[in-house]
Design a protein around this motif. Structure first.
Motif, mmCIF file in Angstrom:
data_model
loop_
_atom_site.group_PDB
_atom_site.id
_atom_site.type_symbol
_atom_site.label_atom_id
_atom_site.label_comp_id
_atom_site.label_asym_id
_atom_site.label_seq_id
_atom_site.Cartn_x
_atom_site.Cartn_y
_atom_site.Cartn_z
ATOM 1 N N UNK A 188 0.830 -1.205 0.000
ATOM 2 C CA UNK A 188 0.000 0.000 0.000
ATOM 3 C C UNK A 188 0.866 1.257 0.000
ATOM 4 N N UNK A 189 1.945 1.247 0.752
ATOM 5 C CA UNK A 189 2.836 2.412 0.783
ATOM 6 C C UNK A 189 3.421 2.690 -0.599
ATOM 7 N N UNK A 190 3.905 1.671 -1.264
ATOM 8 C CA UNK A 190 4.472 1.858 -2.600
ATOM 9 C C UNK A 190 3.421 2.325 -3.603
ATOM 10 N N UNK A 191 2.209 1.783 -3.503
ATOM 11 C CA UNK A 191 1.149 2.167 -4.432
ATOM 12 C C UNK A 191 0.752 3.623 -4.248
ATOM 13 N N UNK A 192 0.493 4.028 -3.006
ATOM 14 C CA UNK A 192 0.046 5.397 -2.762
ATOM 15 C C UNK A 192 1.180 6.409 -2.952
ATOM 16 N N UNK A 193 2.407 5.981 -2.727
ATOM 17 C CA UNK A 193 3.533 6.872 -3.011
ATOM 18 C C UNK A 193 3.644 7.124 -4.514
ATOM 19 N N UNK A 194 3.412 6.091 -5.296
ATOM 20 C CA UNK A 194 3.397 6.255 -6.749
ATOM 21 C C UNK A 194 2.276 7.184 -7.188
ATOM 22 N N UNK A 195 1.099 7.007 -6.607
ATOM 23 C CA UNK A 195 -0.031 7.889 -6.922
ATOM 24 C C UNK A 195 0.280 9.330 -6.525
ATOM 25 N N UNK A 196 0.919 9.504 -5.397
ATOM 26 C CA UNK A 196 1.295 10.843 -4.948
ATOM 27 C C UNK A 196 2.225 11.518 -5.943
ATOM 28 N N UNK A 197 3.191 10.790 -6.450
ATOM 29 C CA UNK A 197 4.134 11.358 -7.416
ATOM 30 C C UNK A 197 3.429 11.728 -8.716
#
Length: 245
Positions: A182-191
């Motif tokens: 989840x952290x990697x997914x939402x960090x990607x979305x944030x970028x």
């Protein structure tokens, strides 16, 4: 001492259960947040780029979302630059520099809003396996203590403590995996969202540069209707006066 070891293993499992609840709650909330932001950004961009001109785009005040807030702060900055004299440091900037500064600050605010909760997911993802291993260690100690107290290493003696130890390890891994994903997914979305905001801010500056960094709002239809009604009433009143005269 054995009771203490048992309590430590139990506390470890309860801690991991709490971490799991926090993880899935954050995943649910962040999924809703990103879904809403995606819908809001698409709606605003569609109407913004469909506007007749920049002044018409400035009247789009009903929208919410990161892109709408970035545009709103840009229009507000340009309007305040017209009405506020450059008598202090806040308004001593060049119009373009002032606009870029406020757009950049708003983008940073949007990033901070989207980053909320990610630190918790990262912390749980990195520490949950070690919390599970912490319980595993005391489960093994409990098994060794049972072997030494009963002078026997048969399956009945060690099955319970070793089983609890393995459960603690498995639960720790089970909690960590969704947190990291989840952290990697939402960090990607944030970028991706931050990159879209940067692109929109660049396009916004290019648009207002053509108008000399000045923008005016179009009067609303409601106010203009009232003005027309007032003018019509006044005309009727004047005509009535003429008839009476």
């Amino acid at each position: 001492m054995n009771e203490l070891y048992k309590h430590i293993v139990e506390w470890t499992l309860w801690s991991l259960a709490f971490f799991s609840v926090v993880t899935w709650t954050l995943i649910f909330l962040k999924a809703i947040q990103h879904s809403l932001l995606g819908i809001q950004n698409r709606r605003f961009k569609k109407d913004f780029w469909s506007a007749a001109d920049l002044n018409a785009a400035a009247s789009l005040e009903k929208y919410v979302g990161p892109t709408a807030r970035v545009a709103a702060i840009g229009f507000t900055t340009l309007r305040s630059a017209d009405s506020t004299p450059a008598s202090n440091l806040e308004n001593s900037w060049d119009r373009q520099d002032l606009l870029e500064r406020h757009l950049r600050q708003q983008i940073h605010k949007e990033r901070r809003s989207l980053e909320s909760g990610l630190a918790v997911l990262a912390s749980i993802g990195s520490t949950a396996p070690f919390v599970g291993l912490f319980g595993t260690v005391f489960g093994i100690i409990l098994a060794l203590t049972a072997i030494s107290s009963k002078s026997s290493a048969n399956i009945e003696v060690v099955a319970g403590p070793i089983g609890e130890a393995l459960v603690a390890t498995g639960v720790g891994i089970a909690v960590a995996v969704p947190s990291v994903l989840a952290y990697n997914f939402f960090l990607r979305r944030l970028k991706l969202i931050a990159a879209d905001l940067d692109d929109f801010a660049t396009d916004f500056i290019t648009l207002v540069q053509k108008s000399g960094f000045r923008v005016h709002s179009i009067p609303t239809t409601k106010s203009s209707t009232r003005t027309n009604d007032f003018s019509g009433a006044k005309a009727k009143s004047d005509s009535g006066k003429e008839v009476l005269a």
